[in-house]
Design a protein around this motif. Structure first.
Motif, PDB file in Angstrom:
ATOM      1  N   LEU A  81       0.723  -1.217   0.093  1.00 51.55           N
ATOM      2  CA  LEU A  81      -0.051  -0.121  -0.186  1.00 51.55           C
ATOM      3  C   LEU A  81       0.715   1.197   0.099  1.00 51.55           C
ATOM      4  O   LEU A  81       0.496   2.066  -0.864  1.00 51.55           O
ATOM      5  N   VAL A  82       1.967   1.116   0.632  1.00 53.21           N
ATOM      6  CA  VAL A  82       2.783   2.500   0.837  1.00 53.21           C
ATOM      7  C   VAL A  82       3.716   2.478  -0.528  1.00 53.21           C
ATOM      8  O   VAL A  82       3.652   3.748  -0.997  1.00 53.21           O
ATOM      9  N   ARG A  83       4.407   1.467  -0.660  1.00 58.49           N
ATOM     10  CA  ARG A  83       5.254   1.707  -1.795  1.00 58.49           C
ATOM     11  C   ARG A  83       4.611   2.092  -3.240  1.00 58.49           C
ATOM     12  O   ARG A  83       5.293   2.215  -3.895  1.00 58.49           O
ATOM     13  N   HIS A  84       3.432   1.400  -3.520  1.00 64.36           N
ATOM     14  CA  HIS A  84       2.469   1.591  -4.589  1.00 64.36           C
ATOM     15  C   HIS A  84       1.986   3.024  -4.539  1.00 64.36           C
ATOM     16  O   HIS A  84       1.178   3.188  -5.473  1.00 64.36           O
ATOM     17  N   ARG A  85       1.941   3.465  -3.576  1.00 61.61           N
ATOM     18  CA  ARG A  85       1.487   4.846  -3.267  1.00 61.61           C
ATOM     19  C   ARG A  85      -0.057   4.529  -3.529  1.00 61.61           C
ATOM     20  O   ARG A  85      -1.033   5.547  -3.909  1.00 61.61           O
ATOM     21  N   ILE A  86      -0.742   3.739  -2.854  1.00 66.06           N
ATOM     22  CA  ILE A  86      -2.266   3.425  -3.023  1.00 66.06           C
ATOM     23  C   ILE A  86      -2.909   4.220  -1.883  1.00 66.06           C
ATOM     24  O   ILE A  86      -4.113   4.817  -2.284  1.00 66.06           O
ATOM     25  N   VAL A  87      -2.065   4.395  -0.759  1.00 59.96           N
ATOM     26  CA  VAL A  87      -2.803   5.326   0.365  1.00 59.96           C
ATOM     27  C   VAL A  87      -1.499   6.221   0.598  1.00 59.96           C
ATOM     28  O   VAL A  87      -0.372   5.775   0.877  1.00 59.96           O
ATOM     29  N   VAL A  88      -1.623   7.542   0.602  1.00 60.95           N
ATOM     30  CA  VAL A  88      -0.481   8.414   0.752  1.00 60.95           C
ATOM     31  C   VAL A  88      -0.842   9.496   1.767  1.00 60.95           C
ATOM     32  O   VAL A  88      -2.000  10.056   1.840  1.00 60.95           O
ATOM     33  N   ARG A  90      -1.655   9.095   5.137  1.00 59.52           N
ATOM     34  CA  ARG A  90      -2.739   8.615   5.824  1.00 59.52           C
ATOM     35  C   ARG A  90      -2.443   7.336   6.625  1.00 59.52           C
ATOM     36  O   ARG A  90      -2.985   6.250   6.395  1.00 59.52           O
ATOM     37  N   PRO A  91      -1.520   7.469   7.734  1.00 60.68           N
ATOM     38  CA  PRO A  91      -1.255   6.134   8.310  1.00 60.68           C
ATOM     39  C   PRO A  91      -2.131   5.281   9.136  1.00 60.68           C
ATOM     40  O   PRO A  91      -2.068   4.134   8.859  1.00 60.68           O
ATOM     41  N   PHE A  92      -3.314   5.902   9.332  1.00 59.64           N
ATOM     42  CA  PHE A  92      -4.333   5.155  10.051  1.00 59.64           C
ATOM     43  C   PHE A  92      -4.999   4.451   8.982  1.00 59.64           C
ATOM     44  O   PHE A  92      -5.467   3.167   9.174  1.00 59.64           O
ATOM     45  N   VAL A  93      -5.378   4.977   7.945  1.00 59.21           N
ATOM     46  CA  VAL A  93      -6.152   4.513   6.736  1.00 59.21           C
ATOM     47  C   VAL A  93      -5.168   3.107   6.295  1.00 59.21           C
ATOM     48  O   VAL A  93      -5.635   2.138   5.933  1.00 59.21           O
ATOM     49  N   THR A  94      -3.910   3.365   6.019  1.00 57.17           N
ATOM     50  CA  THR A  94      -3.035   2.424   5.583  1.00 57.17           C
ATOM     51  C   THR A  94      -3.130   1.167   6.724  1.00 57.17           C
ATOM     52  O   THR A  94      -3.116   0.277   6.186  1.00 57.17           O
ATOM     53  N   GLY A  95      -2.927   1.440   7.822  1.00 56.77           N
ATOM     54  CA  GLY A  95      -2.747   0.550   8.870  1.00 56.77           C
ATOM     55  C   GLY A  95      -4.210  -0.402   8.735  1.00 56.77           C
ATOM     56  O   GLY A  95      -4.472  -1.606   9.092  1.00 56.77           O
ATOM     57  N   LEU A  96      -5.401   0.370   8.757  1.00 58.17           N
ATOM     58  CA  LEU A  96      -6.739  -0.169   8.632  1.00 58.17           C
ATOM     59  C   LEU A  96      -6.928  -0.837   7.552  1.00 58.17           C
ATOM     60  O   LEU A  96      -7.326  -2.251   7.625  1.00 58.17           O
ATOM     61  N   LEU A  97      -6.646  -0.559   6.441  1.00 62.30           N
ATOM     62  CA  LEU A  97      -6.454  -1.374   5.131  1.00 62.30           C
ATOM     63  C   LEU A  97      -5.788  -2.620   5.301  1.00 62.30           C
ATOM     64  O   LEU A  97      -6.258  -3.742   4.923  1.00 62.30           O
ATOM     65  N   ALA A  98      -4.426  -2.386   5.769  1.00 59.42           N
ATOM     66  CA  ALA A  98      -3.569  -3.647   6.064  1.00 59.42           C
ATOM     67  C   ALA A  98      -4.280  -4.940   6.781  1.00 59.42           C
ATOM     68  O   ALA A  98      -4.043  -5.892   6.654  1.00 59.42           O
ATOM     69  N   VAL A  99      -4.665  -4.301   7.877  1.00 60.93           N
ATOM     70  CA  VAL A  99      -5.590  -5.189   8.911  1.00 60.93           C
ATOM     71  C   VAL A  99      -6.670  -5.925   8.108  1.00 60.93           C
ATOM     72  O   VAL A  99      -7.123  -6.986   8.342  1.00 60.93           O
TER      73      VAL A  99
END
Length: 170
Positions: A81-88, A90-99
């Motif tokens: 998510l981070v490296r492909h810049r799918i979510v930029v 927004r760490p909470f959103v990134t974490g939520l999507l990863a979960v």
């Protein structure tokens, strides 16, 4: 799973190298899976030691496997998510999507287990490693949720720095 993931990691290592942190976590997860496959999860010696040490009713090694089933895929999802810049930004959103990705993987795995159990019939209990627990599927998914959440809480900042290092090299 190890036999499927290892070749993908090998062939993608130059074009899309992962962080060292993620490679280490994947290797640890692979060891957990290999041990579970060697003895069956209900019979892994480490689990028997924990069972005796804490006077548990069942061998808890299966729960370690499901904790890792949440932890490692969540970290892999976070990296993608981070490296492909799918979510930029927004760490909470990134974490939520990863979960959420880890939980989807866990749910799919439980459905595959159920399908194999239906196919095997009488041998299903050994395959599933339920050890007589009627709530095994639900507790497996809870362990994946705990694992994925712990990964985000404990390693997100370390992982962010590791991703920056990989991107700086690349």
């Amino acid at each position: 799973p190890v036999l499927l993931v290892a070749p993908v990691l090998w062939f993608s290592r130059r074009r899309f190298p992962l962080t060292t942190l993620l490679y280490v976590l994947i290797a640890l997860h692979a060891l957990v899976l290999i041990a579970g496959g060697t003895w069956t999860y209900a019979r892994v010696p480490l689990g028997h030691w924990v069972q005796e040490a804490f006077d548990l009713a069942r061998n808890p090694y299966d729960k370690l496997g499901h904790l890792m089933q949440g932890f490692v895929p969540a970290m892999a999802a976070r990296e993608l998510l981070v490296r492909h810049r799918i979510v930029v930004g927004r760490p909470f959103v990134t974490g939520l999507l990863a979960v959420c990705v880890a939980m989807a993987i866990s749910a799919c795995y439980e459905l595959i287990e159920w399908g194999v159990a239906v196919y095997l019939g009488q041998g299903a209990d050994d395959f599933l490693g339920t050890q007589g627990d009627p709530w095994d599927t639900q507790s497996d998914m809870l362990m994946a949720l705990i694992g994925s959440t712990l990964a985000m809480v404990l390693l997100a900042s370390v992982h962010a720095r590791a991703i920056q290092q990989v991107q700086a090299r690349g």
